[in-house]
Scaffold this motif. Structure first.
Motif, PDB file in Angstrom:
ATOM      1  N   VAL A  30     -10.770  -8.097  -8.893  1.00  0.00           N
ATOM      2  CA  VAL A  30     -10.784  -7.582  -7.523  1.00  0.00           C
ATOM      3  C   VAL A  30     -10.500  -8.696  -6.517  1.00  0.00           C
ATOM      4  O   VAL A  30      -9.710  -8.507  -5.574  1.00  0.00           O
ATOM      5  N   ARG A  47       2.207   0.806  -0.879  1.00  0.00           N
ATOM      6  CA  ARG A  47       1.151   0.257  -0.032  1.00  0.00           C
ATOM      7  C   ARG A  47       1.619  -1.046   0.602  1.00  0.00           C
ATOM      8  O   ARG A  47       2.590  -1.648   0.148  1.00  0.00           O
ATOM      9  N   LEU A  51      -6.118  -5.192   1.328  1.00  0.00           N
ATOM     10  CA  LEU A  51      -6.697  -4.183   0.448  1.00  0.00           C
ATOM     11  C   LEU A  51      -7.703  -3.361   1.249  1.00  0.00           C
ATOM     12  O   LEU A  51      -8.630  -3.899   1.850  1.00  0.00           O
ATOM     13  N   ARG A  52      -7.550  -2.052   1.243  1.00  0.00           N
ATOM     14  CA  ARG A  52      -8.400  -1.159   2.033  1.00  0.00           C
ATOM     15  C   ARG A  52      -9.194  -0.249   1.101  1.00  0.00           C
ATOM     16  O   ARG A  52      -8.650   0.690   0.518  1.00  0.00           O
ATOM     17  N   LEU A  53     -10.485  -0.531   0.993  1.00  0.00           N
ATOM     18  CA  LEU A  53     -11.378   0.255   0.136  1.00  0.00           C
ATOM     19  C   LEU A  53     -12.651   0.591   0.912  1.00  0.00           C
ATOM     20  O   LEU A  53     -13.759   0.216   0.519  1.00  0.00           O
ATOM     21  N   ASN A  55     -14.583   3.173   1.336  1.00  0.00           N
ATOM     22  CA  ASN A  55     -15.667   3.935   0.716  1.00  0.00           C
ATOM     23  C   ASN A  55     -16.388   3.115  -0.348  1.00  0.00           C
ATOM     24  O   ASN A  55     -17.624   3.164  -0.452  1.00  0.00           O
ATOM     25  N   LEU A  56     -15.643   2.344  -1.133  1.00  0.00           N
ATOM     26  CA  LEU A  56     -16.280   1.458  -2.102  1.00  0.00           C
ATOM     27  C   LEU A  56     -17.047   0.347  -1.396  1.00  0.00           C
ATOM     28  O   LEU A  56     -18.129  -0.058  -1.847  1.00  0.00           O
ATOM     29  N   LEU A  76     -12.647  -6.842   2.175  1.00  0.00           N
ATOM     30  CA  LEU A  76     -13.753  -6.031   1.647  1.00  0.00           C
ATOM     31  C   LEU A  76     -15.065  -6.312   2.370  1.00  0.00           C
ATOM     32  O   LEU A  76     -16.137  -5.948   1.872  1.00  0.00           O
ATOM     33  N   LEU A 318      -6.418   1.273  -6.756  1.00  0.00           N
ATOM     34  CA  LEU A 318      -7.757   1.132  -6.190  1.00  0.00           C
ATOM     35  C   LEU A 318      -7.873   1.917  -4.886  1.00  0.00           C
ATOM     36  O   LEU A 318      -8.882   2.611  -4.637  1.00  0.00           O
ATOM     37  N   GLU A 319      -6.856   1.814  -4.045  1.00  0.00           N
ATOM     38  CA  GLU A 319      -6.896   2.523  -2.765  1.00  0.00           C
ATOM     39  C   GLU A 319      -6.847   4.032  -2.956  1.00  0.00           C
ATOM     40  O   GLU A 319      -7.530   4.780  -2.238  1.00  0.00           O
ATOM     41  N   ASP A 322     -10.289   5.093  -4.073  1.00  0.00           N
ATOM     42  CA  ASP A 322     -11.196   5.027  -2.929  1.00  0.00           C
ATOM     43  C   ASP A 322     -11.007   6.230  -2.004  1.00  0.00           C
ATOM     44  O   ASP A 322     -11.990   6.792  -1.499  1.00  0.00           O
ATOM     45  N   ASN A 323      -9.764   6.636  -1.804  1.00  0.00           N
ATOM     46  CA  ASN A 323      -9.479   7.758  -0.914  1.00  0.00           C
ATOM     47  C   ASN A 323     -10.084   9.066  -1.414  1.00  0.00           C
ATOM     48  O   ASN A 323     -10.364   9.976  -0.614  1.00  0.00           O
TER      49      ASN A 323
END
Length: 401
Positions: A30, A47, A51-53, A55-56, A76, A318-319, A322-323
């Motif tokens: 990560v 993308r 990095l846009r996560l 919710n995580l 993050l 990953l994104e 997360d979505n």
């Protein structure tokens, strides 16, 4: 009251304390993906940018990374809004899928797996002879350590002409067999994989993996979702065994049933890729009875992106995961337990194509305020926690949090 464990396959968060023994000191799946995104090295048609996560991160991913490595990966940062977060180091001796999943389910692997040497050929001659005789094969192709996509591109056309399956291994304890779904046949591939499973049992090899593919040439060969793993069973009862033995409703998603040799795995639901697996998870949760247990694996991170060292693809996956999380969180009841974790690392910035020995995140959804689980000495604490939540006998290993 229900319990769910979701495994983001290979989403490690920094080298384990013993990573040097595995050649993985400094690996950080990560963290390195986040750094590549921030530097613009992971931009693609799917993308771009950091990095846009969100919710995580709200569940504690950034802070879990801080526990594991001492820093939060770029992009993050953010407040943990609802959940418990921590990280865990594996006590099993491998960095493979069965070891990680069995340990999550409460049973660390207490022995060394067998492995094939880094030679060509890599399989013992007597094994190859017995396999060809018992399976009625004219021979095999490959017989080496290899990347699955590369070896199919190299030998796929010859395989289609000759009927010889492509057999290869990796740093994991595995015997992999690739064959064309149409010219060789899917059921035929499963049949010879079962024969190989019996033959390699004395070698203590963890898995035989049937790797079907389609296409007409090396330019368009593509592996399909009909993969099947032929695994040895865990050496002790896992949380799945305890749940099934207690008559609880058990739902498994993806390759979980194969990983546990179909023991205690209940109703299995599959899907072609992470998004289809997420759909299956939502469907499984909708049908999960009270006091039931759901165990899911999301394979794309590892298979499509980690092993292929595809940083941009891994970030996009990953994104996308997360979505989808709000859909799942909105369906949870106030007394449900959700744990999101991983089974090992597969740093796409690392050398080679193998897994990396890393710590994993523990993100436990809770209706209570956020709290810190801390660093856990073993993945089995997750199985122990789910068992305690459901009122099941707790595995012999692990301490609930």
């Amino acid at each position: 009251m229900r319990a769910l464990i979701l495994v983001m396959d290979s989403v490690g968060i920094g080298g384990a304390p013993d990573a040097e023994r595995y050649g993985d000191e400094g690996a950080d799946t990560v963290g390195h993906i986040a750094e590549a995104c921030m530097a613009g090295r992971a931009d693609s048609s799917a993308r771009e940018g950091p990095l846009r996560l969100p919710n995580l991160v709200a569940l504690g991913l950034g802070e879990a990374c801080r526990l594991a490595t001492g820093r939060v990966p770029p992009g993050l940062e953010g407040r943990v809004e609802r959940g418990q977060f921590g990280c865990a180091c594996e006590v099993s001796k491998g960095k493979d899928t069965p070891s990680g999943h069995w340990e999550i389910a409460g049973v660390p692997v207490p022995f060394d797996w067998g492995y094939f040497p880094r030679t060509t050929p890599c399989f013992p001659a007597e094994l190859t002879r017995a396999f060809c005789e018992q399976a009625g094969l004219p021979g095999i192709l490959g017989d080496c350590h290899a990347s699955g996509t590369e070896i199919i591109a190299e030998f796929g056309e010859r395989h289609m002409r000759t009927g010889m399956p492509i057999c290869y291994t990796s740093a994991d304890s595995v015997f992999q067999i690739a064959a064309h779904e149409e010219t060789f046949g899917l059921e035929r591939l499963y049949e010879i994989s079962a024969i190989a499973r019996r033959l390699i049992d004395p070698l203590n090899i963890g898995r035989v993996i049937a790797r079907p593919f389609v296409g007409t040439s090396s330019k368009d060969f593509r592996r399909t979702s009909h993969r099947r793993d032929f695994s040895v069973p865990p050496p002790e009862d896992t949380i799945l065994d305890h749940a099934a033995g207690a008559g609880r409703d058990v739902v498994t998603i993806g390759k979980i049933d194969d990983i546990f040799a179909h023991r205690g795995t209940g109703r299995n639901m599959r899907g072609d890729g992470n998004m289809a697996l997420f759909d299956a998870t939502l469907d499984g949760l909708a049908s999960l009875a009270d006091s039931g247990f759901l165990f899911a694996n999301f394979i794309d991170f590892d298979t499509l992106h980690g092993h292929r060292r595809d940083v941009a693809g891994y970030a996009a996956a990953l994104e996308a995961f997360d979505n989808r999380l709000p859909e799942l969180l909105s369906r949870l009841r106030s007394d449900d337990l959700l744990i999101i974790t991983a089974d090992h690392g597969c740093d796409p910035t690392w050398s080679g194509t193998d897994h990396t020995r890393e710590q994993v995140p523990i993100l436990a959804w809770s209706t209570q305020s956020s709290s810190r689980i801390g660093r856990r000495a073993g993945f089995a604490d997750m199985g122990a926690t789910a068992a305690r939540h459901l009122g099941l006998p707790e595995p012999m290993q692990g301490a609930h949090f």
